[in-house]
Design a protein around this motif. Structure first.
Motif, mmCIF file in Angstrom:
data_model
loop_
_atom_site.group_PDB
_atom_site.id
_atom_site.type_symbol
_atom_site.label_atom_id
_atom_site.label_comp_id
_atom_site.label_asym_id
_atom_site.label_seq_id
_atom_site.Cartn_x
_atom_site.Cartn_y
_atom_site.Cartn_z
ATOM 1 N N PRO A 1 -2.086 24.243 -14.999
ATOM 2 C CA PRO A 1 -1.871 25.277 -13.972
ATOM 3 C C PRO A 1 -3.075 25.545 -13.076
ATOM 4 N N GLY A 2 -4.277 25.290 -13.536
ATOM 5 C CA GLY A 2 -5.452 25.531 -12.705
ATOM 6 C C GLY A 2 -5.775 24.393 -11.753
ATOM 7 N N PHE A 3 -4.993 23.328 -11.786
ATOM 8 C CA PHE A 3 -5.257 22.147 -10.946
ATOM 9 C C PHE A 3 -5.097 22.506 -9.475
ATOM 10 N N ASP A 4 -6.074 22.121 -8.668
ATOM 11 C CA ASP A 4 -6.068 22.419 -7.233
ATOM 12 C C ASP A 4 -5.304 21.321 -6.500
ATOM 13 N N ALA A 5 -3.991 21.475 -6.456
ATOM 14 C CA ALA A 5 -3.141 20.449 -5.850
ATOM 15 C C ALA A 5 -3.412 20.289 -4.363
ATOM 16 N N GLU A 6 -3.700 21.402 -3.689
ATOM 17 C CA GLU A 6 -3.947 21.340 -2.241
ATOM 18 C C GLU A 6 -5.199 20.527 -1.943
ATOM 19 N N ARG A 7 -6.250 20.739 -2.707
ATOM 20 C CA ARG A 7 -7.477 19.962 -2.489
ATOM 21 C C ARG A 7 -7.263 18.497 -2.836
ATOM 22 N N PHE A 8 -6.530 18.259 -3.923
ATOM 23 C CA PHE A 8 -6.225 16.873 -4.291
ATOM 24 C C PHE A 8 -5.534 16.164 -3.132
ATOM 25 N N MET A 9 -4.519 16.780 -2.547
ATOM 26 C CA MET A 9 -3.782 16.151 -1.453
ATOM 27 C C MET A 9 -4.675 15.939 -0.236
ATOM 28 N N LYS B 1 0.819 -1.213 0.000
ATOM 29 C CA LYS B 1 0.000 0.000 0.000
ATOM 30 C C LYS B 1 0.850 1.259 0.000
ATOM 31 N N GLU B 2 2.124 1.120 0.408
ATOM 32 C CA GLU B 2 2.997 2.295 0.455
ATOM 33 C C GLU B 2 3.398 2.775 -0.940
ATOM 34 N N ILE B 3 3.018 2.023 -1.970
ATOM 35 C CA ILE B 3 3.183 2.544 -3.330
ATOM 36 C C ILE B 3 2.407 3.852 -3.462
ATOM 37 N N PHE B 4 1.268 3.929 -2.780
ATOM 38 C CA PHE B 4 0.469 5.153 -2.752
ATOM 39 C C PHE B 4 0.637 5.833 -1.395
ATOM 40 N N ASP B 5 1.874 6.240 -1.092
ATOM 41 C CA ASP B 5 2.128 6.944 0.156
ATOM 42 C C ASP B 5 2.034 8.458 -0.066
ATOM 43 N N TRP B 6 2.291 9.222 0.987
ATOM 44 C CA TRP B 6 2.149 10.671 0.902
ATOM 45 C C TRP B 6 3.055 11.243 -0.188
ATOM 46 N N ALA B 7 4.294 10.727 -0.261
ATOM 47 C CA ALA B 7 5.249 11.248 -1.247
ATOM 48 C C ALA B 7 4.774 10.993 -2.674
ATOM 49 N N ARG B 8 4.202 9.821 -2.910
ATOM 50 C CA ARG B 8 3.715 9.510 -4.261
ATOM 51 C C ARG B 8 2.528 10.403 -4.620
ATOM 52 N N LEU B 9 1.643 10.588 -3.692
ATOM 53 C CA LEU B 9 0.488 11.443 -3.948
ATOM 54 C C LEU B 9 0.922 12.885 -4.197
ATOM 55 N N ALA B 10 1.935 13.310 -3.463
ATOM 56 C CA ALA B 10 2.472 14.657 -3.692
ATOM 57 C C ALA B 10 3.107 14.752 -5.075
#
Length: 366
Positions: A31-39, A11-20
């Motif tokens: 450029p309009g992608f809401d990265a903060e909301r995604f995270m 499951k660590e394949i999808f860890d915080w670093a990967r999601l970031a």
């Protein structure tokens, strides 16, 4: 990695670093992608989620933050695909297609054809098979002729009756005939990656329709080394069960004519995490050469006190008349996600051409 070091959880394949990484790369493309909301969405309760739950949550997070237009969202993911830094993690792209693309069949098929080159779409395509089987299978039959090995593999892997980590395709368990054109097209594929999938697909079928598999592969040209490899691996479950037809197809000489001079498991008593070794010595009593498939089975003690038998491969040998052979193998007895051990006597069997010729065992203490 030592035996005492635990491998990172899948499951660590999808860890915080990967999601970031997903968020950062997507924002660079759009450029309009809401990265903060995604995270925020993708990391919600992350520690409690298993790998497939994390996969789905990531796809849902993309759904919430990419353009509402499915076509526009796919354009962004098309650009993201080559920038993802892990092959398995790329399956989030076909997962998005499975989540959002059910009403856009043609567009989704093109997307899966593309995304599977980066991370297999084997899980995603099954949602389309479940929704519109005949239409989806027709596309997959065409994929079996594709120039790209990843696409050809998807044709076989995605239509397996019993694909691990996914839901069963019950109609194919009942009748595997519809995937025959795929298997026929790939039965001597140049790619080992594809051939492994074909073998696993056929092995799935042997669990419910063994006669169908025996009949099909019995008509294949086993002089073709690639086809012979597929057949040998496809029949592994039947071979472990001692199915005479399967053994015959891989060249086994039938009932073994051997005398077991020695069979032992050492040490006789172990602690969980320790290693056991199997030793066997046999002599041929036949008048001609024999091709022998030698396996061993361990009867694992269950919590209830009963036992569950698991067969392992040992060796395939050719034994001349009066010739002796000595075989040995060892393995560590430790817990896995799929198997928890319990204390007690574990019977071990020596199996030759599907027949149990000798028994031994070891005691496990926790």
């Amino acid at each position: 990695m030592t035996e005492t070091q635990a491998a990172p959880a899948l499951k660590e394949i999808f860890d915080w670093a990967r999601l970031a990484h997903f968020a950062r790369e997507t924002a660079a493309i759009a450029p309009g992608f809401d990265a903060e909301r995604f995270m925020s969405l993708a990391t919600d309760n992350l520690d409690a989620l298993g790998i497939m739950q994390r996969l789905r949550q990531t796809a849902v997070s993309f759904q919430a933050t990419l353009p509402a237009s499915y076509g526009e969202a796919l354009e962004i993911l098309d650009a993201l695909a080559p920038r993802i830094n892990h092959g398995f993690a790329s399956i989030v792209l076909p997962e998005f297609v499975a989540l959002c693309g059910q009403e856009h069949f043609d567009l989704s098929m093109r997307a899966l054809h593309n995304f599977t080159r980066y991370g297999s779409a084997e899980f995603a395509i099954r949602h389309f098979l479940a929704r519109d089987f005949e239409r989806t299978l027709a596309v997959m039959i065409g994929w079996a002729e594709d120039d790209n090995e990843h696409v050809r593999r998807l044709a076989s892997e995605g239509s397996r009756p019993r694909l691990p980590w996914s839901f069963n395709l019950k109609n194919l368990i009942a009748d595997p005939a519809p995937t025959a054109p795929i298997l026929e097209a790939l039965k001597s594929d140049t790619s080992l990656y594809v051939r492994k999938s074909v073998a696993n697909h056929l092995n799935d079928i042997t669990k419910d329709n063994p006669d169908r598999v025996i009949e099909r592969v019995g008509g294949w040209d086993l002089q073709d080394a690639r086809t012979a490899w597929i057949v040998k691996h496809a029949l592994r479950t039947l071979i472990k069960k001692g199915d005479a037809r399967a053994l015959h197809l891989i060249g086994s000489t039938g009932t073994p004519e051997v005398a077991v001079e020695h069979f032992a498991v050492k040490p006789a008593r172990i602690q969980l995490g320790e290693r056991v070794a199997l030793e066997a010595r046999m002599i041929s009593t036949a008048d001609s050469n024999q091709k022998l498939v030698v396996d061993y089975a361990i009867h694992y003690v269950k919590k209830s006190g009963t036992a569950s038998r698991k067969v392992f491969k040992l060796k395939e040998i050719e034994l001349a008349p009066a010739a002796r052979t000595e075989l040995s193998i060892s393995q560590v007895v430790r817990d896995f996600t799929t198997r928890k051990h319990h204390a007690g006597h574990h019977r071990v069997e020596l199996i030759v051409n599907g027949e149990v010729l000798s028994t031994s065992g070891f005691d496990l203490a926790l």
